[in-house]
Design a protein around this motif. Structure first.
Motif, PDB file in Angstrom:
ATOM      1  N   GLY A 425       0.917  -1.385   0.056  1.00 24.12           N
ATOM      2  CA  GLY A 425       0.551   0.099  -0.148  1.00 24.12           C
ATOM      3  C   GLY A 425       1.285   1.185   0.127  1.00 24.12           C
ATOM      4  O   GLY A 425       2.015   1.045  -0.168  1.00 24.12           O
ATOM      5  N   GLY A 426       0.619   2.117  -0.152  1.00 21.55           N
ATOM      6  CA  GLY A 426       0.730   3.615  -0.322  1.00 21.55           C
ATOM      7  C   GLY A 426       0.213   4.359  -0.703  1.00 21.55           C
ATOM      8  O   GLY A 426      -0.502   4.662  -1.663  1.00 21.55           O
ATOM      9  N   LYS A 427       0.303   6.103  -0.341  1.00 16.45           N
ATOM     10  CA  LYS A 427       0.079   6.999  -1.436  1.00 16.45           C
ATOM     11  C   LYS A 427       0.854   6.219  -3.861  1.00 16.45           C
ATOM     12  O   LYS A 427       1.519   6.456  -3.421  1.00 16.45           O
ATOM     13  CB  LYS A 427       0.559   8.437  -1.533  1.00 16.45           C
ATOM     14  N   LEU A 428      -0.265   7.098  -4.200  1.00 17.19           N
ATOM     15  CA  LEU A 428       0.415   7.267  -5.798  1.00 17.19           C
ATOM     16  C   LEU A 428       0.759   7.929  -5.971  1.00 17.19           C
ATOM     17  O   LEU A 428       0.470   9.506  -6.007  1.00 17.19           O
ATOM     18  CB  LEU A 428      -1.211   6.598  -6.344  1.00 17.19           C
ATOM     19  N   SER A 429       1.537   7.852  -7.108  1.00 15.84           N
ATOM     20  CA  SER A 429       2.406   8.865  -7.216  1.00 15.84           C
ATOM     21  C   SER A 429       1.600   8.895  -8.856  1.00 15.84           C
ATOM     22  O   SER A 429       2.053  10.644  -9.301  1.00 15.84           O
ATOM     23  CB  SER A 429       4.223   8.310  -8.008  1.00 15.84           C
ATOM     24  N   SER A 430       1.206   8.367  -9.331  1.00 17.10           N
ATOM     25  CA  SER A 430       0.792   8.310 -10.498  1.00 17.10           C
ATOM     26  C   SER A 430      -0.842   9.253 -10.686  1.00 17.10           C
ATOM     27  O   SER A 430      -1.072   8.965 -11.979  1.00 17.10           O
ATOM     28  CB  SER A 430       1.199   7.324 -12.093  1.00 17.10           C
ATOM     29  N   ALA A 431      -1.400   8.893  -9.600  1.00 18.32           N
ATOM     30  CA  ALA A 431      -2.702   8.972  -9.893  1.00 18.32           C
ATOM     31  C   ALA A 431      -3.704   9.965  -8.751  1.00 18.32           C
ATOM     32  O   ALA A 431      -3.718   9.586  -7.715  1.00 18.32           O
ATOM     33  CB  ALA A 431      -3.655   7.497  -9.509  1.00 18.32           C
ATOM     34  N   SER A 432      -3.093  11.374  -8.536  1.00 22.29           N
ATOM     35  CA  SER A 432      -2.987  11.883  -7.494  1.00 22.29           C
ATOM     36  C   SER A 432      -4.838  12.232  -6.242  1.00 22.29           C
ATOM     37  O   SER A 432      -4.623  12.176  -5.529  1.00 22.29           O
ATOM     38  CB  SER A 432      -3.054  13.599  -7.827  1.00 22.29           C
ATOM     39  N   SER A 433      -5.827  11.522  -7.588  1.00 22.31           N
ATOM     40  CA  SER A 433      -6.985  12.101  -6.915  1.00 22.31           C
ATOM     41  C   SER A 433      -7.426  10.369  -6.252  1.00 22.31           C
ATOM     42  O   SER A 433      -8.781  10.852  -5.749  1.00 22.31           O
ATOM     43  CB  SER A 433      -7.796  12.633  -8.148  1.00 22.31           C
ATOM     44  N   VAL A 434      -6.830   9.950  -6.701  1.00 21.75           N
ATOM     45  CA  VAL A 434      -6.674   8.611  -5.575  1.00 21.75           C
ATOM     46  C   VAL A 434      -6.867   8.749  -4.571  1.00 21.75           C
ATOM     47  O   VAL A 434      -5.442   8.888  -4.149  1.00 21.75           O
ATOM     48  CB  VAL A 434      -6.859   7.679  -6.882  1.00 21.75           C
ATOM     49  N   PRO A 435      -7.135   8.274  -3.516  1.00 23.37           N
ATOM     50  CA  PRO A 435      -7.032   8.130  -2.006  1.00 23.37           C
ATOM     51  C   PRO A 435      -5.905   6.995  -2.276  1.00 23.37           C
ATOM     52  O   PRO A 435      -5.913   6.518  -2.251  1.00 23.37           O
ATOM     53  CB  PRO A 435      -8.296   7.662  -1.163  1.00 23.37           C
ATOM     54  N   GLU A 436      -5.330   7.292  -0.753  1.00 22.18           N
ATOM     55  CA  GLU A 436      -4.712   6.550  -0.393  1.00 22.18           C
ATOM     56  C   GLU A 436      -4.482   5.131  -0.523  1.00 22.18           C
ATOM     57  O   GLU A 436      -6.009   4.795   0.871  1.00 22.18           O
ATOM     58  CB  GLU A 436      -3.395   7.094   0.685  1.00 22.18           C
ATOM     59  N   VAL A 437      -3.531   3.992  -0.568  1.00 22.29           N
ATOM     60  CA  VAL A 437      -4.769   2.759  -0.440  1.00 22.29           C
ATOM     61  C   VAL A 437      -3.329   2.217   0.341  1.00 22.29           C
ATOM     62  O   VAL A 437      -2.606   2.153  -0.188  1.00 22.29           O
ATOM     63  CB  VAL A 437      -4.165   2.287  -2.469  1.00 22.29           C
ATOM     64  N   GLN A 438      -4.531   2.073   0.619  1.00 20.08           N
ATOM     65  CA  GLN A 438      -3.808   0.132   2.071  1.00 20.08           C
ATOM     66  C   GLN A 438      -4.461  -0.982   2.513  1.00 20.08           C
ATOM     67  O   GLN A 438      -5.704  -1.302   2.248  1.00 20.08           O
ATOM     68  CB  GLN A 438      -3.812   1.020   3.577  1.00 20.08           C
ATOM     69  N   LEU A 439      -4.447  -1.736   1.661  1.00 24.28           N
ATOM     70  CA  LEU A 439      -4.318  -3.165   1.362  1.00 24.28           C
ATOM     71  C   LEU A 439      -5.017  -4.095   2.453  1.00 24.28           C
ATOM     72  O   LEU A 439      -5.720  -4.996   2.324  1.00 24.28           O
ATOM     73  CB  LEU A 439      -3.826  -4.006   0.730  1.00 24.28           C
ATOM     74  N   SER A 440      -4.140  -3.558   3.614  1.00 24.04           N
ATOM     75  CA  SER A 440      -4.376  -4.252   5.042  1.00 24.04           C
ATOM     76  C   SER A 440      -6.208  -3.697   5.910  1.00 24.04           C
ATOM     77  O   SER A 440      -5.918  -4.866   6.409  1.00 24.04           O
ATOM     78  CB  SER A 440      -3.116  -3.432   6.038  1.00 24.04           C
ATOM     79  N   GLN A 441      -6.924  -2.786   4.508  1.00 21.22           N
ATOM     80  CA  GLN A 441      -7.858  -2.510   5.185  1.00 21.22           C
ATOM     81  C   GLN A 441      -8.776  -3.631   5.168  1.00 21.22           C
ATOM     82  O   GLN A 441     -10.279  -4.169   5.601  1.00 21.22           O
ATOM     83  CB  GLN A 441      -8.690  -1.171   4.695  1.00 21.22           C
ATOM     84  N   TYR A 442      -8.794  -4.690   3.793  1.00 22.23           N
ATOM     85  CA  TYR A 442      -9.829  -5.840   4.132  1.00 22.23           C
ATOM     86  C   TYR A 442      -9.203  -6.890   4.583  1.00 22.23           C
ATOM     87  O   TYR A 442      -9.634  -7.061   4.393  1.00 22.23           O
ATOM     88  CB  TYR A 442      -9.222  -5.848   2.147  1.00 22.23           C
ATOM     89  N   VAL A 443      -7.990  -6.799   4.721  1.00 23.06           N
ATOM     90  CA  VAL A 443      -7.593  -8.121   5.935  1.00 23.06           C
ATOM     91  C   VAL A 443      -8.363  -8.615   7.323  1.00 23.06           C
ATOM     92  O   VAL A 443      -9.010  -9.841   7.167  1.00 23.06           O
ATOM     93  CB  VAL A 443      -6.294  -7.963   6.693  1.00 23.06           C
ATOM     94  N   PRO A 444      -9.401  -8.140   7.515  1.00 19.25           N
ATOM     95  CA  PRO A 444     -10.810  -8.446   8.880  1.00 19.25           C
ATOM     96  C   PRO A 444     -11.890  -9.221   7.539  1.00 19.25           C
ATOM     97  O   PRO A 444     -12.473 -10.431   8.265  1.00 19.25           O
ATOM     98  CB  PRO A 444     -10.808  -7.285   9.449  1.00 19.25           C
ATOM     99  N   ALA A 445     -12.441  -8.140   6.463  1.00 18.17           N
ATOM    100  CA  ALA A 445     -13.190  -9.395   5.908  1.00 18.17           C
ATOM    101  C   ALA A 445     -12.503 -10.652   5.198  1.00 18.17           C
ATOM    102  O   ALA A 445     -13.332 -11.624   4.971  1.00 18.17           O
ATOM    103  CB  ALA A 445     -13.248  -8.377   5.043  1.00 18.17           C
TER     104      ALA A 445
END
Length: 486
Positions: A425-445
């Motif tokens: 995960g982390g901030k996207l360098s080439s897609a500034s409008s997209v929120p920071e992506v952290q794949l860890s948020q899906y782990v509980p589900a």
């Protein structure tokens, strides 16, 4: 009412009164001239009078006087010199902002001084009595009395200006600028009550514009420039709503954008749609609407892949992995089992409404033939090329959870993959409008899904099994609650 042969005489008289400390008399003299029917032809002197008039209104915090004078001046110069009205209004807002900022800088207890729930609410008698009998003394109280009135006046200024400029084709750029400044005011000082009210004001202005669109001087939303101004205002509204974590207002802002575009039957630019879907992913995640969250991510992926020519490979992998993990996080069983007919109808209507918003259908569908579901979503991921872009760990996880039959080993094989995914995960360098992506948020589900798959597969092999054994098979699931009922 004082009568002056020339407007210059009123300005001179007002300055004389100011010099001897009679500001109220000076304000009244200028007000009488501005509202007089004798001076309805625009001239440069009237502009100088208005500058002095709004200065007095701000200095004395006379919001109603300011509104009355600006309405009269709009009548005078709207058809002749609308730029003069713009200059006066800009000066008015600048003075109000400077006074509020000056009061803020003089106060060392800014947070306490603005600890007011509603800037439009009057001070109650019990609050006044409490301030005298409580321990609120000295500087804290003086800070509150200094700062709060100026911020109330600044908020009143924004409301006044928006009311004067609303639904006027010659003033729509200034209207948009004022709305943006009011949004920033709400964001900077975390004024959630005022923000909700501001959204409703702007919403009503658009509703009235649509209702009386044939009237003279009304903005034409089919014109690209006008449409872009109104659209930019609502996108800013959506951004501030999510920044303030007002999720219900954020969703209403999404509906505002969709409604505006449906009104003119035109789709926004891809750059704006990226913001639209990026905010939808946040809203649906907060609302625990995992299915709609996943569909919004899919739309975001499609837009970025199609229109963002500078999209880096790692950013594309992160977005694609978010799409797949979001889809996997949707529960694979029906929550509505045993629901009443009314509940099923409400769910169908809600599903259709979300389908129109997510699909950005300008002609809303009236039936539910294209149903949003987990199975149709997963099949769509393959056709849209998502599966070819995801990280290998994510692909392996999907294969384990959706295709493999490993009742005894599934959880033990999933666990190391989840540990790796947590670190992606982390901030996207080439897609500034997209929120920071952290794949860890899906782990509980995903852990819940793994537990469900294990139980599903074990039930096909065994008729009974001890809780202790299940607990060893699924180390990340807490079986303590089950043990209480043994």
């Amino acid at each position: 009412m004082a009568q002056f042969a020339k407007p210059e005489n009123a300005l001179k008289r007002a300055e004389e009164l100011i010099n001897v400390g009679q500001k109220q008399a000076a304000l009244q003299a200028l007000h009488d001239l501005i509202t007089s029917k004798r001076y309805r032809a625009w001239q440069k002197t009237l502009e100088r009078i208005m500058f002095k008039y709004v200065e007095l209104c701000v200095d004395m915090r006379r919001g109603r006087f300011a509104k009355d004078g600006l309405i009269q001046y709009r009548i005078v110069c709207q058809q002749v010199n609308v730029s003069s009205l713009e200059e006066v209004i800009k000066h008015f807002m600048q003075l109000s902002t400077e006074k509020a900022e000056q009061a803020r800088s003089q106060s060392e207890a800014m947070e306490d001084a603005l600890d007011v729930e509603d800037l439009e609410a009057d001070k109650r008698p019990e609050d006044l009595m409490l301030s005298y009998v409580s321990g609120e003394k000295g500087k804290d109280r003086s800070d509150r009395e200094l700062v709060t009135p100026w911020f109330k006046f600044l908020w009143e200024t924004y409301r006044t200006v928006l009311e004067i400029l609303r639904n006027n084709s010659k003033l729509e750029a200034l209207y948009a600028m004022t709305a943006h400044r009011a949004f920033q005011f709400c964001k900077q000082y975390k004024r959630t009550t005022e923000f909700r009210r501001l959204c409703e004001i702007i919403r009503n202005h658009l509703a009235n514009l649509n209702k009386y669109r044939d009237q003279r001087d009304k903005p034409d939303l089919t014109a690209p420039e006008s449409l872009q101004l109104y659209l930019d205002t609502r996108v800013e509204q959506l951004k501030i709503a999510t920044d303030l974590e007002l999720w219900q207002e954020a969703f209403r802002s999404v509906e505002d954008i969709h409604g505006l575009m449906s009104m003119v039957k035109r789709s926004p630019k891809p750059s704006l749609m990226v913001v639209y879907y990026a905010k939808l992913t946040e809203i649906f995640w907060i609302a625990d609407s995992h299915l709609y969250h996943a569909y919004a991510w899919l739309k975001l992926f499609t837009l970025q892949k199609s229109y963002n020519k500078n999209l880096a490979q790692k950013d594309l992998q992160l977005i694609a992995s978010s799409v797949l993990l979001a889809a996997l996080s949707v529960t694979p069983y029906d929550h509505k089992h045993g629901a009443s007919h009314l509940e099923l109808e409400n769910e169908k209507e809600r599903n259709l409404r979300m389908s129109n918003l997510i699909g950005f259908n300008l002609e809303p569908k009236k039936d539910g033939r294209e149903v949003l579901s987990r199975s149709s979503l997963l099949s769509e991921l393959t056709s849209k090329g998502v599966m070819t872009c995801v990280f290998q760990e994510v692909k392996d996880l999907c294969n384990l959870l959706e295709n493999e039959f490993l009742p005894l080993d599934l959880a033990s094989k999933v666990q190391p993959l989840l540990a790796k995914i947590t670190k992606l995960g982390g901030k996207l360098s080439s897609a500034s409008s997209v929120p920071e992506v952290q794949l860890s948020q899906y782990v509980p589900a995903l852990e819940k899904l793994t537990t469900f798959r294990v139980l599903q597969q074990v039930s096909q092999v065994y008729q009974s099994m001890k809780i202790d054994m299940l607990s060893r098979m699924i180390p990340f699931f807490d079986f303590s609650l089950w043990r209480r009922f043994q």
